[in-house]
Each structure stands twice: as structure tokens, then as C-alpha cells.
Design an enzyme around this catalytic site. Structure first.
Site, PDB file in Angstrom:
ATOM      1  CG  ASP A   1      -2.063   0.981   1.156  1.00  0.00           C
ATOM      2  OD1 ASP A   1      -1.802   2.204   1.184  1.00  0.00           O
ATOM      3  OD2 ASP A   1      -3.212   0.541   1.058  1.00  0.00           O
TER       4      ASP A   1
ATOM      5  CB  ALA B   1      -2.268  -1.750  13.430  1.00  0.00           C
ATOM      6  CE1 TYR B   2      -4.321  -2.368   4.898  1.00  0.00           C
ATOM      7  CE2 TYR B   2      -3.315  -0.206   4.576  1.00  0.00           C
ATOM      8  CZ  TYR B   2      -3.854  -1.367   4.049  1.00  0.00           C
ATOM      9  OH  TYR B   2      -3.911  -1.539   2.689  1.00  0.00           O
ATOM     10  CB  ALA B   3       0.573   2.227   7.851  1.00  0.00           C
TER      11      ALA B   3
END
Length: 237
Positions: free
Chosen positions: A136, A148-150
Site C-alpha cells: 500500500d 497498525a495497517y500501515a
């Protein structure tokens, strides 16, 4: 075209589904993983795409998927790690639970699959064999609302460097890092306008640009350990 299939994890919807269908159109055998049953799967199966249910939320689910993958095919032309989840940051125990879940889906599953499916890639018999990690744009920029996603996507991007070095020269390992590629079902025009304004090219291009990027990596014999940004020039804003 190879007789060995290309595996796409998370291939039942959006970018994964589009790439699976386009590869099928180009004559490639395709295997996808999916988390839950959905109507689109019947259409994929009707085209000859093999579908394997998988839950990457824990180690047992990952190992079960790898075992069934080995039972399904003796070789692979490529692995495309597209399975993903999108969870916002939370508070307390939920924050820790969300981080662990994203780590397992975005990092642990690709890590284990890359290690244990290496022999399937090496059995392909083709001069080109690939692993592609879908990350991403935020992996290199961070995110205020999806930390957290990153972070887990950044970890996946780092796996590219290590596996590329470890598996060279037999297997190429690269990353595709998209930004806004396609709208969600509930996104309105106001949201679309804001999204377009974030990139220098001022467009939401649709999933075709990801397939073009994937084809570039699959067809090129001299690219490994790199991240290919597909973000419309967001870094110029």
C-alpha cells in the site's frame, strides 16, 4: 503462458479478482484463496479458476492452506500475496487484537507461504518464477488513523528485500504498492473528488493498472527486490 498455475491470495474480490480473471483470459491457470463464500466465486469456478478457502487469521489456518495447496498442484509459476484486511486503530485490548490480526494476514501468512511453497515454484520448470507482494502507498508514508495497517504493510514490503536476496537468482520477489485504485461500493462522488485530488494525475484509474503492473513484473527477467509504486504521483502533492 505456463502450465503451472499462478496463486493469488485474496482473489475473490476487487483487485485480486480482476487480476485472476485477466490472467485466465491470457491463458494462465489460476488458483485463488478466499476467506468466505461469495457469489463471485461461482463465476470464477465456471472459468476454471481453482478456489481454496483460507483463514489467515491464525497459524493453524495458514498451515492448513499450505497443506491443501500442495495437494492441489505440484508446481506454481508465481505467488501473488494480495490477501488483506482493513482495520482502523482502536483502544485497549481491541487495538492489540487488531494489530496481531493484521500482522498474521499481511506478514505471517506471506512469510510462511513463501518459505513452504518455495519447492512448488522451483518445480515450475520455467525460466521465470515470481513472488509479488501487494502492499500500500501508506507503507512508506505511515497513516494517522491506520497505524497498525500501515506498519504491517511496511513489514510485508520489507519481506520483499529479504526473500529477493535469499531466493535469487531462481525466483524474483517484488512489491506493488498501490494508492487509490478503485472506489468502494458505498463511496460517493464527494469522496471520489477528494481521492482524485490527492494524486498528481487526478484520477481513480481502476484495477487495470494493477494488472498491467503485475504483468510487467511477471514478464521482466531483470527486476527483483524492488517496490513498484502505482499511486498516480501522490508523492508530488
Amino acid at each position: 503462458m505456463s502450465a503451472s498455475p499462478i496463486l493469488i491470495t485474496g482473489g475473490a474480490q476487487r483487485l485480486g479478482r480482476h487480476c485472476a480473471e485477466r490472467l485466465c483470459d491470457d491463458g494462465h491457470p489460476v488458483i485463488i484463496s478466499y476467506r468466505r463464500e461469495r457469489p463471485a466465486l461461482e463465476g470464477l469456478r465456471a472459468r476454471g479458476i481453482v478456489t481454496l478457502q483460507a483463514d489467515f487469521g491464525d497459524q493453524a489456518g495458514i498451515r492448513d492452506f499450505i497443506a491443501r495447496l500442495r495437494e492441489t498442484t505440484p508446481s506454481l509459476r508465481a505467488i501473488v500475496h494480495n490477501a488483506s484486511d482493513w482495520l482502523p486503530d482502536a483502544e485497549g485490548d481491541e487495538a492489540a487484537d487488531n494489530f496481531e490480526h493484521l500482522f498474521r494476514v499481511h506478514m505471517l501468512a506471506p512469510y510462511m507461504i513463501n518459505l513452504e511453497a518455495r519447492e512448488l515454484l522451483e518445480a515450475c520448470g520455467e525460466p521465470l518464477r515470481d513472488i509479488v507482494h501487494m502492499t500500500d502507498y501508506v507503507a512508506s508514508r505511515g497513516s494517522r488513523k491506520h497505524i497498525a495497517y500501515a506498519a504491517s504493510k511496511a513489514g510485508l514490503e520489507n519481506l520483499t528485500l529479504s526473500f529477493a536476496a535469499r531466493y535469487a537468482p531462481a525466483i524474483q520477489v517484488n512489491t506493488i504498492a498501490p494508492a487509490m485504485i478503485m472506489l468502494g461500493e458505498n463511496d460517493d462522488e464527494a469522496y471520489a473528488e477528494k481521492a482524485r485530488a490527492k494524486s498528481a494525475l487526478a484520477t481513480i484509474p481502476g484495477p487495470g493498472v494493477i494488472y498491467e503492473s503485475l504483468r510487467y513484473l511477471l514478464d521482466n527477467r531483470y527486476v527483483t527486490g524492488t517496490t513498484l509504486p502505482v499511486d498516480g504521483g501522490r508523492h508530488l502533492r
